[in-house]
Enzyme design. Structure first.
Site, PDB file in Angstrom:
ATOM      1  N   ALA A  92       0.911  -1.298   0.601  1.00  0.00           N
ATOM      2  CA  ALA A  92       0.096  -0.153   0.000  1.00  0.00           C
ATOM      3  C   ALA A  92       0.732   1.170   0.062  1.00  0.00           C
ATOM      4  CB  ALA A  92      -0.993   0.277   1.266  1.00  0.00           C
ATOM      5  N   SER A  96       5.712  -1.408   4.050  1.00  0.00           N
ATOM      6  CA  SER A  96       5.530  -2.177   5.339  1.00  0.00           C
ATOM      7  C   SER A  96       6.457  -3.792   4.943  1.00  0.00           C
ATOM      8  CB  SER A  96       4.391  -3.548   4.741  1.00  0.00           C
ATOM      9  OG  SER A  96       4.407  -4.476   5.435  1.00  0.00           O
ATOM     10  N   SER A  97       7.077  -3.534   3.962  1.00  0.00           N
ATOM     11  CA  SER A  97       8.439  -4.644   3.808  1.00  0.00           C
ATOM     12  C   SER A  97       9.612  -4.521   4.386  1.00  0.00           C
ATOM     13  CB  SER A  97       8.654  -4.870   2.218  1.00  0.00           C
ATOM     14  OG  SER A  97       7.914  -4.793   1.393  1.00  0.00           O
ATOM     15  N   ALA A  98      10.085  -2.719   4.370  1.00  0.00           N
ATOM     16  CA  ALA A  98      10.899  -2.437   5.160  1.00  0.00           C
ATOM     17  C   ALA A  98      11.082  -2.703   6.678  1.00  0.00           C
ATOM     18  CB  ALA A  98      11.427  -0.751   4.902  1.00  0.00           C
ATOM     19  N   ALA A  99      10.009  -2.334   6.899  1.00  0.00           N
ATOM     20  CA  ALA A  99       9.616  -2.179   8.551  1.00  0.00           C
ATOM     21  C   ALA A  99       9.424  -3.274   9.067  1.00  0.00           C
ATOM     22  CB  ALA A  99       7.818  -1.563   8.953  1.00  0.00           C
ATOM     23  N   ASP A 140      12.925   3.518   1.849  1.00  0.00           N
ATOM     24  CA  ASP A 140      11.856   2.638   3.206  1.00  0.00           C
ATOM     25  C   ASP A 140      13.007   2.455   4.434  1.00  0.00           C
ATOM     26  OD1 ASP A 140       9.502   3.188   1.474  1.00  0.00           O
ATOM     27  OD2 ASP A 140       9.335   1.517   1.105  1.00  0.00           O
TER      28      ASP A 140
END
Lengths: 306, 306
Positions: A92, A96-99, A140
């Site tokens: 989105a 998200s992936s990086a976190a 990110d």
């Protein structure tokens, strides 16, 4: 068991153009990914998540391996399990992936008693992203690690931006999944086809980002709203919007947001709206009425991953 | 009785920025205003229209008076009646007022046996516009008089653009009435507040207009579509769009238009969509479904007022 947490992000100004060397303003938001690491009897590295699909856990697996190798960690006759729990919506544009990767890296490094510098954490986070798409900007993992608001330039140069007023953003998810890679390529084609027009857009975006930075530092919240709107127009110009995103962006303004825009790659994903203090709820519910799949009220996460 | 006809217009590229000296591309379309002039027994000048309100007939009355005075025409003991019949929607950015004025001026000049040069006709048309809003660019009376497609610059400089391929536009009226003056003022405020950003937008629009002109001359219809989209993004950036206009613009693209944009001042009024040959009907009906109050399939009117 060790625990780590890393925030998601929104791009306040400058997405896409950051790929061409222009500055972007990115902020960590208080939507978070949590990772829990522990030693287990079963050999190897095991990543678990209730939500993330197995495919997207693969990069995490790979960077944990990288971390162990780079530090010459030998697990001997035990393994490591990492459990992930994230409140950041996937695909989105909210990082998200990086976190998830950053939280996992930190949880494992705590488990192993390793002291990683921020730069090492980011670098591993970038490696994780590389398993997903070719050449990520690194924005990110950088913001998730540092937290707060950063002026970011390609190559990872950052400068902290200190806001003087609290800012309330409403994030609305269009529910349309898209690939960042495809959107970046689409803009790349446009820039090669119409270099002079694109040069003008780049120049304009640079000026928008500079003015937005000043607005954040000086607490000129209405001006920041104007910059979001200008930024959004440029994203519409380069072809990364669609009718659903436009509906959300304009409805937000029509119910009183100071500014609103696509955040991230576009084509789907999220929009952000800058709310006057106390008006987030009203804007959020109007966005749901306008067809948003989910809305999140977000404040800036001052603290990065830990 | 004499008869005259004058076409409406669409702005293909460059609206608003034309106010700041940038070039714009404007095209006459085959939506027309007709005027019929005759001598009547009742003294004075009498303007009739089934559709236009009395207030907007006042400027026509004034320019006919001007025309008579400038040519020292004395009506003695008779009057002139002008009947207007226009198929151009009002206050929609399609140059209805100018076309009505130009047709009326021509019908009366024919009645009186006056030979007016194009420049004189335009100049009277501009005077008529001045009665409505302060300082019109003159673009509407100019294109209505000349017909075809023109590159237009402030001050009335024009250059004819000869298309090599026929172009089909679908015009969709949002049904939202707006004032050109208010929209122009709004953009003026933005340009004073953020001069550097606005400079970038101006530069970009200039490049869009140049590329669009080349596309028209060389029959590169897909590229013209891209320029419409880029142009629209800049109009969104300067704040002259809204959710209804965006819906129409994006729906048109999503059902196959090569490009789509607000045309004219924005804030309401019309959007245009460039259709692939034979696809106008499908796009038109999708725009009605999306909430357009009216749609018009329009081709370029090669011939101007006559």
């Amino acid at each position: 068991m060790t625990e780590a947490v890393a925030p998601g992000k929104i791009i306040i100004c400058g997405e896409h153009f950051v790929v061409y060397g222009e500055p972007a303003i990115v902020a960590a938001v208080d939507l978070k990914a949590y990772a829990y690491a522990s030693f287990v009897d079963e050999l190897g590295i095991h990543i678990y998540s209730s939500r993330v699909s197995e495919v997207s856990l693969r990069p995490i697996h790979e960077v944990i391996k990288l971390l162990l190798e780079s530090r010459n960690v030998r697990l001997d006759n035990r393994g490591i399990a990492v459990s992930i729990n994230s409140e950041i919506p996937i695909s989105a544009g909210l990082g998200s992936s990086a976190a998830v990767a950053i939280a996992s890296i930190l949880a494992v490094s705590k488990l192993l008693g390793l002291k990683l510098k921020k730069r090492e954490v980011i670098s591993l986070g970038v490696r994780a992203e590389e398993f997903i798409h070719g050449r990520p900007s690194g924005i990110d993992p950088t913001i998730s690690t540092y937290g707060g608001i950063l002026l970011f330039k390609r190559g990872g140069r950052v400068r902290r931006i200190k806001p003087t007023k609290p800012m309330e953003f409403v994030i609305a998810d269009s529910g349309i999944k898209r690939s960042t890679g495809i959107m970046v390529r689409k803009v790349g084609e446009l820039s090669s086809k119409y270099p002079e027009v694109f040069l003008g857009l780049r120049y304009t975006m640079r000026k928008i980002v500079r003015r937005a930075m000043k607005a954040i530092v000086e607490g000129e919240i209405e001006i920041l709203g104007d910059m979001l709107n200008l930024n959004h127009g440029l994203l519409s110009a380069i072809g990364v919007s669609n009718s659903k995103l436009e509906r959300l962006v304009y409805v937000a303004r029509e119910v009183g947001a100071l500014g609103s825009k696509i955040t991230g790659a576009g084509g789907g994903g999220c929009i952000i709206a800058l709310a006057k203090p106390g008006e987030s709820d009203r804007i959020a519910s109007s966005l749901i009425d306008a067809g948003a799949e989910a809305v999140y009220k977000a404040r800036i996460a001052e603290v990065g991953a830990m």
